[in-house]
Motif scaffolding. Structure first.
Motif, PDB file in Angstrom:
ATOM      1  N   ASN A   1     -11.124 -83.603  43.388  1.00 37.74           N
ATOM      2  CA  ASN A   1     -11.807 -82.414  43.927  1.00 37.74           C
ATOM      3  C   ASN A   1     -11.808 -81.228  42.964  1.00 37.74           C
ATOM      4  O   ASN A   1     -11.737 -80.071  43.383  1.00 37.74           O
ATOM      5  CB  ASN A   1     -11.167 -81.992  45.259  1.00 37.74           C
ATOM      6  CG  ASN A   1     -11.395 -83.016  46.350  1.00 37.74           C
ATOM      7  OD1 ASN A   1     -12.474 -83.597  46.448  1.00 37.74           O
ATOM      8  ND2 ASN A   1     -10.376 -83.256  47.156  1.00 37.74           N
ATOM      9  N   GLN A   2     -11.922 -81.509  41.680  1.00 36.33           N
ATOM     10  CA  GLN A   2     -12.029 -80.438  40.683  1.00 36.33           C
ATOM     11  C   GLN A   2     -13.478 -80.320  40.197  1.00 36.33           C
ATOM     12  O   GLN A   2     -13.746 -80.226  39.003  1.00 36.33           O
ATOM     13  CB  GLN A   2     -11.094 -80.720  39.506  1.00 36.33           C
ATOM     14  CG  GLN A   2      -9.624 -80.807  39.879  1.00 36.33           C
ATOM     15  CD  GLN A   2      -8.740 -80.989  38.663  1.00 36.33           C
ATOM     16  OE1 GLN A   2      -8.580 -80.081  37.843  1.00 36.33           O
ATOM     17  NE2 GLN A   2      -8.166 -82.181  38.535  1.00 36.33           N
ATOM     18  N   HIS A   3     -14.403 -80.322  41.155  1.00 39.91           N
ATOM     19  CA  HIS A   3     -15.817 -80.338  40.786  1.00 39.91           C
ATOM     20  C   HIS A   3     -16.277 -79.048  40.116  1.00 39.91           C
ATOM     21  O   HIS A   3     -17.290 -79.034  39.425  1.00 39.91           O
ATOM     22  CB  HIS A   3     -16.677 -80.622  42.019  1.00 39.91           C
ATOM     23  CG  HIS A   3     -16.535 -79.608  43.111  1.00 39.91           C
ATOM     24  ND1 HIS A   3     -15.623 -79.747  44.131  1.00 39.91           N
ATOM     25  CD2 HIS A   3     -17.178 -78.439  43.333  1.00 39.91           C
ATOM     26  CE1 HIS A   3     -15.717 -78.713  44.941  1.00 39.91           C
ATOM     27  NE2 HIS A   3     -16.641 -77.903  44.478  1.00 39.91           N
ATOM     28  N   GLN A   4     -15.537 -77.948  40.308  1.00 37.23           N
ATOM     29  CA  GLN A   4     -15.932 -76.695  39.659  1.00 37.23           C
ATOM     30  C   GLN A   4     -15.911 -76.821  38.136  1.00 37.23           C
ATOM     31  O   GLN A   4     -16.683 -76.151  37.439  1.00 37.23           O
ATOM     32  CB  GLN A   4     -15.002 -75.565  40.110  1.00 37.23           C
ATOM     33  CG  GLN A   4     -15.123 -75.192  41.580  1.00 37.23           C
ATOM     34  CD  GLN A   4     -16.472 -74.576  41.908  1.00 37.23           C
ATOM     35  OE1 GLN A   4     -17.121 -74.003  41.043  1.00 37.23           O
ATOM     36  NE2 GLN A   4     -16.902 -74.699  43.155  1.00 37.23           N
ATOM     37  N   LEU A   5     -15.023 -77.679  37.620  1.00 37.37           N
ATOM     38  CA  LEU A   5     -14.947 -77.879  36.172  1.00 37.37           C
ATOM     39  C   LEU A   5     -16.111 -78.717  35.653  1.00 37.37           C
ATOM     40  O   LEU A   5     -16.356 -78.762  34.443  1.00 37.37           O
ATOM     41  CB  LEU A   5     -13.617 -78.560  35.809  1.00 37.37           C
ATOM     42  CG  LEU A   5     -12.342 -77.781  36.157  1.00 37.37           C
ATOM     43  CD1 LEU A   5     -11.109 -78.591  35.785  1.00 37.37           C
ATOM     44  CD2 LEU A   5     -12.329 -76.434  35.435  1.00 37.37           C
ATOM     45  N   VAL A   6     -16.826 -79.355  36.571  1.00 35.74           N
ATOM     46  CA  VAL A   6     -17.943 -80.214  36.182  1.00 35.74           C
ATOM     47  C   VAL A   6     -19.277 -79.466  36.244  1.00 35.74           C
ATOM     48  O   VAL A   6     -20.240 -79.837  35.581  1.00 35.74           O
ATOM     49  CB  VAL A   6     -17.987 -81.467  37.091  1.00 35.74           C
ATOM     50  CG1 VAL A   6     -19.098 -82.420  36.665  1.00 35.74           C
ATOM     51  CG2 VAL A   6     -16.649 -82.194  37.062  1.00 35.74           C
ATOM     52  N   LEU A   7     -19.338 -78.390  37.016  1.00 35.17           N
ATOM     53  CA  LEU A   7     -20.595 -77.663  37.221  1.00 35.17           C
ATOM     54  C   LEU A   7     -21.294 -77.236  35.927  1.00 35.17           C
ATOM     55  O   LEU A   7     -22.525 -77.272  35.862  1.00 35.17           O
ATOM     56  CB  LEU A   7     -20.352 -76.440  38.106  1.00 35.17           C
ATOM     57  CG  LEU A   7     -20.353 -76.701  39.616  1.00 35.17           C
ATOM     58  CD1 LEU A   7     -19.890 -75.468  40.370  1.00 35.17           C
ATOM     59  CD2 LEU A   7     -21.742 -77.112  40.083  1.00 35.17           C
ATOM     60  N   PRO A   8     -20.571 -76.813  34.876  1.00 28.46           N
ATOM     61  CA  PRO A   8     -21.278 -76.439  33.638  1.00 28.46           C
ATOM     62  C   PRO A   8     -22.083 -77.581  33.024  1.00 28.46           C
ATOM     63  O   PRO A   8     -22.974 -77.335  32.208  1.00 28.46           O
ATOM     64  CB  PRO A   8     -20.139 -76.008  32.706  1.00 28.46           C
ATOM     65  CG  PRO A   8     -19.038 -75.582  33.615  1.00 28.46           C
ATOM     66  CD  PRO A   8     -19.128 -76.507  34.791  1.00 28.46           C
ATOM     67  N   PHE A   9     -21.777 -78.815  33.417  1.00 29.52           N
ATOM     68  CA  PHE A   9     -22.476 -79.972  32.868  1.00 29.52           C
ATOM     69  C   PHE A   9     -23.598 -80.458  33.782  1.00 29.52           C
ATOM     70  O   PHE A   9     -24.210 -81.487  33.517  1.00 29.52           O
ATOM     71  CB  PHE A   9     -21.478 -81.110  32.617  1.00 29.52           C
ATOM     72  CG  PHE A   9     -20.391 -80.754  31.645  1.00 29.52           C
ATOM     73  CD1 PHE A   9     -20.573 -80.938  30.285  1.00 29.52           C
ATOM     74  CD2 PHE A   9     -19.191 -80.217  32.085  1.00 29.52           C
ATOM     75  CE1 PHE A   9     -19.578 -80.603  29.382  1.00 29.52           C
ATOM     76  CE2 PHE A   9     -18.193 -79.879  31.200  1.00 29.52           C
ATOM     77  CZ  PHE A   9     -18.384 -80.066  29.835  1.00 29.52           C
TER      78      PHE A   9
END
Length: 367
Positions: free
Chosen positions: A225-233
């Motif tokens: 659930n660390q999707h915020q780290l994926v948003l830039p991609f």
């Protein structure tokens, strides 16, 4: 006059909707009913809501959309205990868009306009958009109006087709023109626009050639659930920053993991074996508050120059024709029932031709 707008988008993967929708449409009501702010307008969009090739031929579409409407209306009443009126519903191949308004708003709806745009090969409707524009009175004089535009879209699939998705978006806005008294010539001329659906943008692993985001790291981030780290991609965020799509649009805070691709019948198990995950449905469920504005008051400094496609009517006619042709060919040669019917027809023609020849031979012999 502030209005709450609830938008939901759901890709049914050609399956019949069998999920109870209350917790999806009204997630706050399940945790604390007091937190529920009742929407004034509810817009629900579906993608792949009918089986292919039936969707191309409009077979069973009416039955399926009525089933979906029943489940939506049940969820609305369970949470609001109020009556909502359906102001319009539109079906376009695999897309469907249904819009409801609260009882007290129904008399403020001046007009409803619907447009369907296909952006598939030869402009067929396997990919495209349904556009609904509501013209709403904004004061008691019933002289001034605002327009609220809803665009439910399904763009090109596959991770590599970013430019095709961008092109689909541009094609939709260039071919959309259902002017209300020549005031709203393009999508951007509306007072409010909500664009949603299965946009198909994925996570770009090679963005800026960053070696830190590999498949294994991506799996770990999403599964924890660390999707915020994926948003830039996110491909959509990347393309918006580059100014290629959705100029002038604003997106709410993304508080959910990517919506694709899960294993069937699961909501927390990503299937990494076939496709890269992505936030296909943004917003998935979002509650917006809009304030109706007096006429002639600009609310944005963004200037968008849209070149209207002068061939849009011709493309629509061609697209509708080829949609039916593609569906018929798919049904004849891609389904068991169609193949059986095809062979029955061919066999019948050959047998008929054989007996006709026999009769002709006998007739010629007698003469």
């Amino acid at each position: 006059m502030p209005l709450n707008v609830l938008i939901g988008t759901y890709n049914l993967n050609q399956r019949l909707l069998n999920q109870e929708l209350t917790s999806w449409l009204f997630p706050l009501s399940t945790s604390s009913p007091s937190l529920l702010e009742k929407p004034d307008i509810i817009a629900i969009g579906f993608q792949e809501f009918n089986e292919y090739p039936n969707a191309f031929l409009n077979i069973n579409s009416e039955t399926r959309i009525k089933h979906c409407e029943g489940m939506i209306e049940r969820a609305i009443y369970n949470c609001t205990r109020e009556r909502y009126y359906q102001v319009t519903r539109s079906i376009f191949v695999g897309l469907a868009l249904v819009i409801y308004v609260r009882d007290e708003l129904i008399n403020q709806i001046k007009d409803v306009e619907v447009e369907q745009i296909g952006v598939g090969p030869m402009w067929i409707g396997n990919k495209g958009a349904i556009v609904v524009r509501l013209i709403i009175f904004i004061d008691s004089s019933r002289e001034n109006v605002n327009s609220v535009c809803f665009v439910c879209a399904h763009l090109a699939p596959h991770s590599k087709n970013v430019l095709k998705r961008n092109k689909d978006f541009q094609s939709i806005i260039q071919r959309l023109s259902t002017p209300y008294k020549k005031k709203y010539d393009t999508m951007y001329d509306n007072d409010y626009v909500f664009f949603f659906g299965d946009l198909n943008y994925r996570i770009e692993l090679n963005y800026l050639k960053n070696p830190s985001l590999t498949i294994s790291r991506l799996m770990n981030l999403l599964n924890t659930n660390q999707h915020q780290l994926v948003l830039p991609f996110d491909q959509l965020n990347i393309e918006r920053k580059r100014g290629r799509v959705f100029n002038g649009f604003q997106e709410g805070e993304v508080k959910f993991s990517p919506t694709y691709k899960y294993y069937v019948d699961t909501f927390d198990s990503f299937n990494f074996s076939k496709r890269i995950p992505g936030w296909y449905h943004k917003p998935v469920s979002a509650l917006f508050t809009i304030n109706f504005i007096p006429p002639n008051i600009k609310t944005t400094n963004v200037t968008i120059n849209i070149k209207i496609d002068k061939w849009r009517v011709v493309k629509k006619v061609i697209g509708n024709i080829f949609t039916r042709i593609a569906g018929l060919l798919w049904w004849l040669f891609g389904t068991r029932r169609g193949i059986k019917l095809f062979f029955v027809l061919i066999t019948s023609i050959l047998i008929s031709w054989y007996f006709i020849n026999l009769l002709l031979i006998k007739y010629r012999g007698k003469s």
